[in-house]
Write an enzyme that holds these catalytic residues in place. Structure first.
Site, PDB file in Angstrom:
ATOM      1  CB  CYS A  96      39.243  34.602  41.039  1.00 39.08           C
ATOM      2  SG  CYS A  96      38.262  33.378  41.919  1.00 39.08           S
ATOM      3  CB  CYS A  99      36.142  36.280  44.710  1.00 35.87           C
ATOM      4  SG  CYS A  99      37.923  36.275  44.424  1.00 35.87           S
ATOM      5  CB  CYS A 119      51.934  36.077  33.287  1.00 43.36           C
ATOM      6  SG  CYS A 119      53.297  36.952  34.033  1.00 43.36           S
TER       7      CYS A 119
HETATM    8 FE    FE Z   1      38.696  34.128  44.090  1.00 42.53          FE
END
Ligand code: FE
Length: 132
Positions: A96, A99, A119
């Site tokens: 991500c 974060c 995946c």
């Molecule tokens: Fe995140």
């Protein structure tokens, strides 16, 4: 955009032990155990760490691998990738962008139109149902 940042201890308080192991320790849930493997409801899959929008149900497909699979991210600005050479394999890890939590890996054997197969661990995601 300011990034979502927590200390290790704050992450441990926010996440379950299982979530922490995957999101912050790059663990992998066992195949066919995650709650979103066969999940088909329309909506958006958001990051379980920070809530950032990551994948749309419209790009989800049945890969047969036992992990939720998508042929694209909702937006390229939402995820980043880095080379992962653990376990004697060269893979591309997906994290991500907001974060830095571990999501899964991306491979080049996905369906059209992108040919990509993201995946992703179910535990790294939360499903936000589409508003009716
Ligand atoms: Fe995140």
């Amino acid at each position: 955009m300011s990034k979502f940042k927590l200390t290790d201890n704050e992450w441990k308080e926010k996440l379950t032990t299982e979530e922490f192991e995957v999101l912050r320790n790059s663990g992998t849930e066992r195949p066919f155990t995650g709650k979103y493997v066969d999940h088909k409801d329309p909506g958006t899959y958001i990051c379980a760490g920070c809530g950032s929008d990551l994948f749309s149900s419209e790009s989800k497909f049945n890969s047969g691998t036992g992990w939720p699979s998508f042929f694209k991210a909702i937006n390229q600005n939402k995820v980043s990738s880095k080379t992962d050479s653990s376990y004697g394999m060269i893979r591309t890890e997906v994290i991500c962008k907001n974060c830095d939590s571990h999501l899964g890996h991306v491979f080049n054997d996905g369906p059209k139109p992108t040919g990509l197969r993201y995946c992703i661990n179910s535990i790294s995601l939360k499903h936000k149902p589409k508003k009716k």
